[in-house]
Write a protein that holds these residues in place. Structure first.
Motif, PDB file in Angstrom:
ATOM      1  N   ARG A 146       0.836  -1.204   0.000  1.00  0.00           N
ATOM      2  CA  ARG A 146       0.000   0.000   0.000  1.00  0.00           C
ATOM      3  C   ARG A 146       0.878   1.264   0.000  1.00  0.00           C
ATOM      4  N   SER A 147       1.982   1.226   0.755  1.00  0.00           N
ATOM      5  CA  SER A 147       2.886   2.382   0.794  1.00  0.00           C
ATOM      6  C   SER A 147       3.505   2.650  -0.579  1.00  0.00           C
ATOM      7  N   CYS A 148       3.899   1.567  -1.271  1.00  0.00           N
ATOM      8  CA  CYS A 148       4.460   1.739  -2.620  1.00  0.00           C
ATOM      9  C   CYS A 148       3.419   2.312  -3.576  1.00  0.00           C
ATOM     10  N   LEU A 149       2.177   1.852  -3.438  1.00  0.00           N
ATOM     11  CA  LEU A 149       1.121   2.378  -4.303  1.00  0.00           C
ATOM     12  C   LEU A 149       0.915   3.871  -4.073  1.00  0.00           C
ATOM     13  N   ARG A 150       0.950   4.279  -2.821  1.00  0.00           N
ATOM     14  CA  ARG A 150       0.806   5.708  -2.522  1.00  0.00           C
ATOM     15  C   ARG A 150       2.005   6.484  -3.047  1.00  0.00           C
ATOM     16  N   GLY A 151       3.173   5.856  -3.002  1.00  0.00           N
ATOM     17  CA  GLY A 151       4.375   6.517  -3.484  1.00  0.00           C
ATOM     18  C   GLY A 151       4.342   6.775  -4.974  1.00  0.00           C
ATOM     19  N   VAL A 152       3.690   5.892  -5.732  1.00  0.00           N
ATOM     20  CA  VAL A 152       3.573   6.094  -7.180  1.00  0.00           C
ATOM     21  C   VAL A 152       2.883   7.418  -7.473  1.00  0.00           C
ATOM     22  N   ALA A 153       1.871   7.747  -6.685  1.00  0.00           N
ATOM     23  CA  ALA A 153       1.096   8.974  -6.928  1.00  0.00           C
ATOM     24  C   ALA A 153       1.752  10.215  -6.331  1.00  0.00           C
ATOM     25  N   SER A 154       2.529  10.043  -5.244  1.00  0.00           N
ATOM     26  CA  SER A 154       3.021  11.218  -4.524  1.00  0.00           C
ATOM     27  C   SER A 154       4.494  11.522  -4.724  1.00  0.00           C
ATOM     28  N   ARG A 155       5.284  10.533  -5.193  1.00  0.00           N
ATOM     29  CA  ARG A 155       6.724  10.755  -5.337  1.00  0.00           C
ATOM     30  C   ARG A 155       7.094  10.826  -6.816  1.00  0.00           C
ATOM     31  N   PRO A 156       7.921  11.774  -7.200  1.00  0.00           N
ATOM     32  CA  PRO A 156       8.216  11.985  -8.629  1.00  0.00           C
ATOM     33  C   PRO A 156       9.058  10.870  -9.222  1.00  0.00           C
ATOM     34  N   GLY A 157       8.867  10.657 -10.533  1.00  0.00           N
ATOM     35  CA  GLY A 157       9.704   9.700 -11.255  1.00  0.00           C
ATOM     36  C   GLY A 157       9.646   8.302 -10.675  1.00  0.00           C
ATOM     37  N   HIS A 158      10.842   7.769 -10.432  1.00  0.00           N
ATOM     38  CA  HIS A 158      10.935   6.411  -9.906  1.00  0.00           C
ATOM     39  C   HIS A 158      11.393   6.385  -8.454  1.00  0.00           C
ATOM     40  N   ASP A 159      11.224   7.510  -7.743  1.00  0.00           N
ATOM     41  CA  ASP A 159      11.659   7.561  -6.345  1.00  0.00           C
ATOM     42  C   ASP A 159      10.921   6.562  -5.472  1.00  0.00           C
ATOM     43  N   TRP A 160       9.699   6.208  -5.860  1.00  0.00           N
ATOM     44  CA  TRP A 160       8.912   5.279  -5.041  1.00  0.00           C
ATOM     45  C   TRP A 160       9.538   3.885  -5.016  1.00  0.00           C
ATOM     46  N   ILE A 161      10.389   3.603  -5.969  1.00  0.00           N
ATOM     47  CA  ILE A 161      10.995   2.275  -6.055  1.00  0.00           C
ATOM     48  C   ILE A 161      11.989   2.049  -4.930  1.00  0.00           C
ATOM     49  N   VAL A 162      12.697   3.107  -4.542  1.00  0.00           N
ATOM     50  CA  VAL A 162      13.794   2.978  -3.584  1.00  0.00           C
ATOM     51  C   VAL A 162      13.253   2.699  -2.183  1.00  0.00           C
ATOM     52  N   GLY A 163      13.813   1.704  -1.544  1.00  0.00           N
ATOM     53  CA  GLY A 163      13.491   1.432  -0.143  1.00  0.00           C
ATOM     54  C   GLY A 163      12.446   0.368   0.097  1.00  0.00           C
ATOM     55  N   GLY A 164      11.593   0.099  -0.886  1.00  0.00           N
ATOM     56  CA  GLY A 164      10.559  -0.914  -0.683  1.00  0.00           C
ATOM     57  C   GLY A 164      11.077  -2.308  -0.954  1.00  0.00           C
TER      58      GLY A 164
END
Length: 471
Positions: A147-165
């Protein structure tokens, strides 16, 4: 000769005595398996070592922990109490570990999954209790990370949501986002926007280029980052190919056959019976409920990428059979050089399920097979049986009975699931997926050895009777 004969007689007597001890231990360990589903996956020797670890998870042998949780190699612990030592009734010193909090689990490649809520152990908490709580905690944490990664797709630019999960959550979210993108493009096509699929194809190609750059920059020291980007790059190549196939097939809506035959991940907030979010793995009109089993990061990216490619008829048939009955038969070789075992593994990863692989060339006895089937049924895992025709008659008879009850439960003809001689309740997180998420895949049983496409000629009669309807 007399001397050697006496020694052999003594050795035989000792061996018989040890067999009796093992049998008694096995019977004595049954209550442990009754209280903890994952302990059914352990052999008697492994279970004895788990019992020896007791309340202290730091003493749990690594191979025993991995046998229960395939993606977990180690636990991150925090000691919150002082060990207590006292003289017992037997006059000896006994040490009871203080309270221990399990904060996270680590994969075989060093990836860390932090638990949403620490699992408490130590003190008077038996191993069966903290293992059960760890099972629940790891699954809840995987759901939360997704769920956190899904939220990151909408709120974090580019591919930043990929890092850390965790790699597994990142690959799952990537598949969910791709499904939504294709569905949106096909919906626009149905409304008269003729270039929607071309735009999708261009976006897939641009994303592939965008991912390739950080993948190339990832250093050898940051293997987790390299594995994540490599998995996403491979999946993006297949996404581009799928988009091209949709264009060639002139797909005009989300119900188009070329899209419906693909494996598709769909996220639903509040989708299950308890109001929690769930993810569905769809293929055609059927669906399997994602299990949120933590599988670590060893081979997970490759398995997700493999299920992103254009689906084969074998894949569609297996998913349909599992969704309807919880039972599927797979040829030893599928799709050219691919094997049935590979297909089973990749689908289990795509469905977020533990996959217990049994090679029946080393035939488990009926009691051991019953325990494994029972444990997998309780946790919603998959069992892949290779060469089931080699099972001993007693184990084969037990397997045939279990397969019949699995089919009856999945089809609604029975309200209870009876496996391994026990009446079980399916796990709460697996509604809409075969027999409560529990599935059995038989590899090689239905190979066409007679030219008629029927169950293999070498398969024993009980197994033929259980599987004939599949073919």
């Amino acid at each position: 000769a007399v001397r050697w004969g006496g020694a052999l007689h003594d050795a035989a007597a000792i061996d018989a005595g040890l067999a009796d001890v093992r049998r008694a231990c096995g019977e004595g360990l049954a209550p442990m398996r009754d209280r903890c589903a994952r302990m059914n996956l352990l052999g008697d020797d492994e279970l004895l070592r788990a019992v020896a670890a007791g309340a202290d998870p730091a003493q749990m042998p690594r191979d025993v922990l991995t046998a229960m949780f395939s993606g977990v190699a180690a636990l991150e612990l925090e000691r919150r109490g002082v060990d207590k030592t006292e003289i017992g009734a037997d006059g000896r010193l006994h040490t009871t570990p203080g309270t221990i909090a399990i904060m996270a689990v680590r994969s075989h490649e060093g990836e860390t999954l932090h638990l949403v809520v620490p699992v408490m152990a130590g003190g008077d908490v038996p191993a069966t209790a903290w293992v059960n709580n760890l099972d629940t905690g790891v699954s809840a944490s995987m759901r939360d990370q997704t769920r956190s990664c899904l939220r990151g797709v909408a709120s974090r630019p580019g591919h930043d949501w990929i890092v850390g999960g965790p790699l597994q959550a990142v690959c799952l979210v990537d598949a969910i986002v791709w499904t939504d993108a294709v569905h949106g493009a096909l919906h626009n096509t149905s409304r008269g926007k003729a270039d929607a699929l071309r735009t999708l194809q261009q976006a897939a190609a641009q994303r592939l280029q965008a991912l390739a750059a950080p993948a190339a920059r990832a250093t050898a020291e940051d293997m987790a980052c390299r594995r994540t980007y490599a998995a996403l790059v491979t999946a993006s190549v297949y996404h581009r190919d799928v988009a091209a196939r949709l264009i060639r097939a002139e797909a005009t809506s989300p119900e188009s056959f070329e899209w419906q035959r693909q494996l598709r991940h769909q996220w639903e907030e509040g989708g299950d019976e308890t109001g929690r979010a769930r993810c569905l793995l769809r293929c055609g009109p059927t669906a399997l409920t994602y299990g949120f089993e933590y599988l670590g990061d060893r081979g997970v990216g490759a398995a997700f990428a493999a299920t992103s490619k254009p689906s084969s008829p074998s894949t569609s048939a297996v998913v349909g059979a599992l969704a309807a009955t919880g039972l599927a038969a797979i040829d030893s070789v599928v799709g050219g050089s691919g094997t049935g075992s590979d297909l089973a593994h990749n689908l289990a990863v795509a469905a977020g399920r533990a996959n217990v692989r049994l090679c029946c060339a080393v035939s488990p006895d009926a009691r051991r097979l019953a325990a494994i089937m029972s444990g997998c049924a309780q946790i919603g895992a998959w069992v892949t049986l290779e060469g089931a025709a080699a099972l001993a008659p007693a184990a084969l008879s037990r397997l045939a009975q279990d397969l019949a009850t699995v089919c009856a439960f999945a089809s609604g003809r029975s309200e209870t699931l009876s496996v391994g001689g026990r009446t079980l309740h399916p796990p709460a997180n697996s509604s809409g997926s075969g027999a409560g998420g529990f599935s059995v895949l038989l590899v090689g049983v239905c190979d066409d050895r007679t030219g008629g496409g029927d169950v293999g000629a070498a398969a024993p009669a009980p197994l033929k009777a259980a599987c004939t309807w599949l073919t």
